[in-house]
Design a protein around this motif. Structure first.
Motif, PDB file in Angstrom:
ATOM      1  N   ARG A 102      -1.640  -2.693  19.597  1.00 37.16           N
ATOM      2  CA  ARG A 102      -1.545  -3.748  18.522  1.00 37.16           C
ATOM      3  C   ARG A 102      -2.447  -4.975  19.169  1.00 37.16           C
ATOM      4  O   ARG A 102      -3.219  -5.694  18.071  1.00 37.16           O
ATOM      5  N   PHE A 103      -2.741  -5.116  20.261  1.00 39.78           N
ATOM      6  CA  PHE A 103      -3.626  -6.394  20.710  1.00 39.78           C
ATOM      7  C   PHE A 103      -4.967  -5.900  20.318  1.00 39.78           C
ATOM      8  O   PHE A 103      -5.909  -6.792  19.867  1.00 39.78           O
ATOM      9  N   LEU A 104      -5.420  -4.701  20.764  1.00 36.37           N
ATOM     10  CA  LEU A 104      -6.837  -4.139  20.363  1.00 36.37           C
ATOM     11  C   LEU A 104      -7.238  -4.441  19.069  1.00 36.37           C
ATOM     12  O   LEU A 104      -8.302  -4.778  18.782  1.00 36.37           O
ATOM     13  N   ARG A 105      -6.434  -3.980  18.171  1.00 39.35           N
ATOM     14  CA  ARG A 105      -6.612  -4.096  16.905  1.00 39.35           C
ATOM     15  C   ARG A 105      -6.436  -5.259  16.398  1.00 39.35           C
ATOM     16  O   ARG A 105      -7.429  -5.665  15.268  1.00 39.35           O
TER      17      ARG A 105
ATOM     18  N   GLU B  65      -9.636   3.968  19.432  1.00 41.87           N
ATOM     19  CA  GLU B  65      -9.744   2.549  19.521  1.00 41.87           C
ATOM     20  C   GLU B  65     -11.020   2.016  20.196  1.00 41.87           C
ATOM     21  O   GLU B  65     -11.897   1.258  19.858  1.00 41.87           O
ATOM     22  N   LEU B  66     -10.990   2.537  21.570  1.00 40.05           N
ATOM     23  CA  LEU B  66     -12.089   2.355  22.440  1.00 40.05           C
ATOM     24  C   LEU B  66     -13.481   2.645  22.217  1.00 40.05           C
ATOM     25  O   LEU B  66     -14.298   2.136  22.371  1.00 40.05           O
TER      26      LEU B  66
ATOM     27  N   ARG C  95      -6.478 -14.818  16.439  1.00 40.65           N
ATOM     28  CA  ARG C  95      -6.066 -16.202  16.516  1.00 40.65           C
ATOM     29  C   ARG C  95      -4.364 -16.157  16.533  1.00 40.65           C
ATOM     30  O   ARG C  95      -3.805 -16.744  17.506  1.00 40.65           O
ATOM     31  N   VAL C  96      -3.924 -15.498  15.565  1.00 39.56           N
ATOM     32  CA  VAL C  96      -2.322 -15.668  15.427  1.00 39.56           C
ATOM     33  C   VAL C  96      -1.534 -14.449  16.179  1.00 39.56           C
ATOM     34  O   VAL C  96      -0.433 -14.561  17.013  1.00 39.56           O
ATOM     35  N   LEU C  97      -2.277 -13.279  16.044  1.00 43.50           N
ATOM     36  CA  LEU C  97      -1.324 -12.060  16.790  1.00 43.50           C
ATOM     37  C   LEU C  97      -1.836 -11.769  18.152  1.00 43.50           C
ATOM     38  O   LEU C  97      -0.976 -11.184  19.031  1.00 43.50           O
ATOM     39  N   ALA C  98      -2.986 -11.782  18.327  1.00 44.51           N
ATOM     40  CA  ALA C  98      -3.492 -11.119  19.665  1.00 44.51           C
ATOM     41  C   ALA C  98      -2.753 -11.865  20.988  1.00 44.51           C
ATOM     42  O   ALA C  98      -2.451 -11.046  21.834  1.00 44.51           O
ATOM     43  N   PRO C  99      -2.440 -13.274  20.919  1.00 42.90           N
ATOM     44  CA  PRO C  99      -2.043 -13.770  21.843  1.00 42.90           C
ATOM     45  C   PRO C  99      -0.573 -13.367  22.076  1.00 42.90           C
ATOM     46  O   PRO C  99       0.021 -13.270  23.110  1.00 42.90           O
ATOM     47  N   LEU C 100       0.246 -13.127  20.955  1.00 41.63           N
ATOM     48  CA  LEU C 100       1.713 -12.520  20.947  1.00 41.63           C
ATOM     49  C   LEU C 100       1.498 -11.188  21.722  1.00 41.63           C
ATOM     50  O   LEU C 100       2.369 -10.697  22.282  1.00 41.63           O
ATOM     51  N   TYR C 101       0.521 -10.359  21.397  1.00 43.37           N
ATOM     52  CA  TYR C 101       0.392  -9.025  22.035  1.00 43.37           C
ATOM     53  C   TYR C 101       0.105  -9.038  23.201  1.00 43.37           C
ATOM     54  O   TYR C 101       0.581  -7.937  24.172  1.00 43.37           O
ATOM     55  N   LEU C 102      -0.630  -9.924  23.638  1.00 45.74           N
ATOM     56  CA  LEU C 102      -1.086 -10.024  25.306  1.00 45.74           C
ATOM     57  C   LEU C 102      -0.037 -10.510  26.042  1.00 45.74           C
ATOM     58  O   LEU C 102       0.314 -10.079  27.006  1.00 45.74           O
ATOM     59  N   GLN C 103       0.909 -11.323  25.484  1.00 50.63           N
ATOM     60  CA  GLN C 103       2.152 -11.818  25.782  1.00 50.63           C
ATOM     61  C   GLN C 103       2.915 -10.722  26.277  1.00 50.63           C
ATOM     62  O   GLN C 103       3.703 -10.536  27.237  1.00 50.63           O
TER      63      GLN C 103
END
Length: 189
Positions: free
Chosen positions: A159-162, A18-19, A171-179
């Motif tokens: 999950r966040f990086l993807r 991923e990186l 917009r929808v998932l990244a904030p949840l994975y960050l949390q």
């Protein structure tokens, strides 16, 4: 037959891939999220002076790095992550990197308000006896700490990086994975 698929365990190889895909250039590569920087180095580098403004999560997928803050050195690698407190001036050094096995890592600066919100949500769900221990500042004078990278945090990171790779997921998932990442880090520390 059920359509439910079991998620396979994530590996350090998943994070490396991923990186590597998101860091084509040597040095710092801008991530697709505010405060996200992805690094690639093909040789040891530093020490160099750096500065951060917000609480930061630092994860190495491949290689090894040393960060020195106030005379104390913190080493981290694919098995350990580093958390830096906000408003820090520190020295960073890439210890292990080659052209065939480049150093790959990311630094994600996290808004203090998110950390406070997740901490508060965690405390509200604890018993009173447990609350007093968690409610106290863990180590207010410690500018950094290193902890073991486990499957739960690694999964949330991937999950966040993807998710930051596509507009709707960002917009929808990244904030949840960050949390979730903040939650996993706070659970450990």
């Amino acid at each position: 037959m059920s359509s439910v698929q079991l998620e396979r365990p994530v590996t350090s190889g998943d994070l490396i891939a991923e990186l590597a895909a998101r860091a084509p250039a040597v040095g710092a590569n801008a991530g697709a999220w505010p405060g996200l920087t992805i690094y690639r180095f093909v040789a040891p580098a530093g020490p160099s002076w750096e500065e951060i403004q917000s609480l930061s999560l630092c994860i190495v997928a491949q290689g090894r790095k040393a960060v020195t803050v106030n005379g104390e050195t913190y080493l981290y690698d694919p098995f350990h992550y580093l958390v830096l407190s906000s408003h820090l001036h520190f020295q960073a050094e890439i210890l292990e990197a080659t052209p065939t096995r480049p150093f790959l890592s990311f630094v994600l600066q996290i808004e203090p308000s998110l950390v406070r919100r997740v901490s508060s949500d965690m405390l509200e769900r604890r018993t009173t006896a447990f609350r007093s221990r968690l409610g106290e500042p863990q180590a207010p004078d410690r500018p950094a700490l290193v902890s073991a990278l486990d499957q739960e945090l690694l999964g949330a990171v991937l999950r966040f990086l993807r998710a930051v790779g596509t507009d709707t997921d960002r917009r929808v998932l990244a904030p949840l994975y960050l949390q979730e990442m903040v939650y996993r880090v706070l659970q450990r520390e």
